[in-house]
Every structure is written in structure tokens, then in C-alpha cells.
Design a protein around this motif. Structure first.
Motif, PDB file in Angstrom:
ATOM      1  N   SER A   1       0.805  -1.227   0.000  1.00 52.88           N
ATOM      2  CA  SER A   1       0.000   0.000   0.000  1.00 52.88           C
ATOM      3  C   SER A   1       0.836   1.275   0.000  1.00 52.88           C
ATOM      4  N   ASP A   2       2.138   1.168   0.160  1.00 53.62           N
ATOM      5  CA  ASP A   2       3.001   2.352   0.202  1.00 53.62           C
ATOM      6  C   ASP A   2       3.352   2.771  -1.230  1.00 53.62           C
ATOM      7  N   GLU A   3       2.832   3.895  -1.656  1.00 56.15           N
ATOM      8  CA  GLU A   3       3.045   4.367  -3.026  1.00 56.15           C
ATOM      9  C   GLU A   3       4.485   4.790  -3.296  1.00 56.15           C
ATOM     10  N   GLU A   4       5.258   5.044  -2.254  1.00 59.93           N
ATOM     11  CA  GLU A   4       6.661   5.411  -2.446  1.00 59.93           C
ATOM     12  C   GLU A   4       7.521   4.210  -2.846  1.00 59.93           C
ATOM     13  N   ILE A   5       7.064   3.018  -2.572  1.00 60.56           N
ATOM     14  CA  ILE A   5       7.832   1.799  -2.878  1.00 60.56           C
ATOM     15  C   ILE A   5       7.657   1.465  -4.347  1.00 60.56           C
ATOM     16  N   SER A   6       8.759   1.430  -5.088  1.00 57.54           N
ATOM     17  CA  SER A   6       8.702   1.090  -6.510  1.00 57.54           C
ATOM     18  C   SER A   6       9.403  -0.233  -6.815  1.00 57.54           C
ATOM     19  N   ILE A   7      10.241  -0.703  -5.893  1.00 51.88           N
ATOM     20  CA  ILE A   7      10.979  -1.952  -6.103  1.00 51.88           C
ATOM     21  C   ILE A   7      10.837  -2.823  -4.861  1.00 51.88           C
ATOM     22  N   VAL A   8      10.463  -4.073  -5.073  1.00 50.17           N
ATOM     23  CA  VAL A   8      10.399  -5.049  -3.986  1.00 50.17           C
ATOM     24  C   VAL A   8      11.455  -6.109  -4.288  1.00 50.17           C
ATOM     25  N   VAL A   9      12.332  -6.360  -3.335  1.00 50.52           N
ATOM     26  CA  VAL A   9      13.354  -7.394  -3.481  1.00 50.52           C
ATOM     27  C   VAL A   9      12.900  -8.601  -2.667  1.00 50.52           C
ATOM     28  N   GLU A  10      12.656  -9.698  -3.365  1.00 55.48           N
ATOM     29  CA  GLU A  10      12.213 -10.937  -2.716  1.00 55.48           C
ATOM     30  C   GLU A  10      13.446 -11.757  -2.390  1.00 55.48           C
ATOM     31  N   ALA A  11      13.651 -12.052  -1.125  1.00 56.17           N
ATOM     32  CA  ALA A  11      14.835 -12.802  -0.703  1.00 56.17           C
ATOM     33  C   ALA A  11      14.458 -13.888   0.304  1.00 56.17           C
ATOM     34  N   MET A  12      13.281 -14.461   0.110  1.00 54.91           N
ATOM     35  CA  MET A  12      12.759 -15.417   1.080  1.00 54.91           C
ATOM     36  C   MET A  12      13.201 -16.848   0.808  1.00 54.91           C
TER      37      MET A  12
END
Length: 181
Positions: A41-52
Motif C-alpha cells: 500500500s506504500d506508493e513510495e515503494i517502486s521496487i520489492v526485493v524478494e529474498a525469502m
């Protein structure tokens, strides 16, 4: 941080770290969230790094991020192999990128090769012959009877088996691929 900012051309900030577990003594506690929806929901976030690692919930979070219009970076071979085609299509439909990256880039050997390529020491590279061996046991276990046996349930073999290799070649050359055979 400085090296990343220089390479990207702008300052990147890690705003959140999603962790489904509790680590009260973590030096990053001020960034830890336990609800992925905070990130979505955070509009400032443009990149998500998945490291799970693993398929779930890594796939679910990656898909949700792409559907929310966020770029996703992963090195999760299981997610790429099983859901790569689907995630790339979702990224395309939403005008974002699904980026697969792997650590071979950062080994001393490949750093030297990359510098030689970038400095033009090898001339114009017009062809790369890179062989990824799939032994008969691996082939029969994984691609005949295993998780990747059916096209409708998995990604193509080149994505499932060779995503590290294609990533490495793309990184070395920084040119669009014209043909894979």
C-alpha cells in the motif's frame, strides 16, 4: 550503498524489511514490518526485493507486488522455475519489471571477465557458446517425473534450469539477446 546509488544513477533507500518472524535484537528493527500489505500500500515503494526462498509465500508476495505496479527483483530459482512465465506476463501487463539476478556476477572470476568485456579487451562479442549440462538423472528426476514435467504447470526448461546462465550472459554483454538455441 554508494556503489549501488552510482550504478543505478539515483539514491535507493531500504524503507522496509518484511520478516514474518520476530527478531527483537535486530539492528534493523526500525525497518521491520510483519504485514506485506504495508509494503503493497506504500506508493513510495517502486521496487520489492524478494529474498525469502521457497515457493510460498515468495510467489504470492512477488505476484501481489507486480499486480500493485511494483518492480520485483528475485534470485529465487524455485519461484522463477515454477512461476516465471506467469510472473513475467503479469509484469508486462502492469508496465513493471520482474528481474532475476544471481550471485555469479559477484564472483572474482566474473568480475574480471566483466571488466575485460566492458573495457573492450575482447573486441566485439558476436557469439557465446555456453553449455549447461543436464545429466540423465537430473533430467529424468526433475523434467520427466518431477516438478517441471508438464508445460502447463511450470516454466520452460531454459528458465527453470538456465536462468542463472542467461542472467550472467545478459549482465556481461548488456545487449539484447537475439537468439537462443
Amino acid at each position: 550503498q554508494e556503489l549501488i546509488n552510482k550504478h543505478v544513477g539515483e539514491e535507493l533507500e531500504i524503507k522496509y524489511i518484511l520478516d514474518l518472524r520476530d527478531f527483537p535484537d535486530s539492528p534493523f528493527n526500525d525497518k521491520v514490518v510483519h504485514d506485506f500489505n504495508v509494503i503493497l500500500s506504500d506508493e513510495e515503494i517502486s521496487i520489492v526485493v524478494e529474498a525469502m526462498g521457497g515457493s510460498h509465500p515468495a510467489y504470492d508476495f512477488s505476484k501481489a507486488a507486480l499486480l500493485a505496479g511494483k518492480n520485483v527483483v528475485t534470485s529465487n530459482k524455485e519461484v522463477v522455475a515454477t512461476f516465471g512465465t506467469e510472473l513475467l506476463e503479469i509484469a508486462r501487463e502492469n508496465g513493471v519489471r520482474m528481474i532475476v539476478c544471481h550471485v555469479l556476477r559477484y564472483t572474482p572470476f566474473y568480475r574480471i571477465v566483466k571488466k575485460a568485456v566492458d573495457d573492450g579487451l575482447l573486441g566485439d562479442i558476436i557469439n557465446i557458446i555456453h553449455t549447461e549440462e543436464v545429466g540423465n538423472i537430473h533430467q529424468s528426476h526433475s523434467f520427466v517425473r518431477g516438478n517441471w514435467r508438464r508445460k502447463d504447470e511450470s516454466a520452460p526448461m531454459i528458465l527453470a534450469k538456465s536462468c542463472h546462465d542467461t542472467d550472467l550472459i545478459q549482465w556481461l554483454l548488456q545487449e539484447p539477446c537475439e537468439k537462443i538455441q
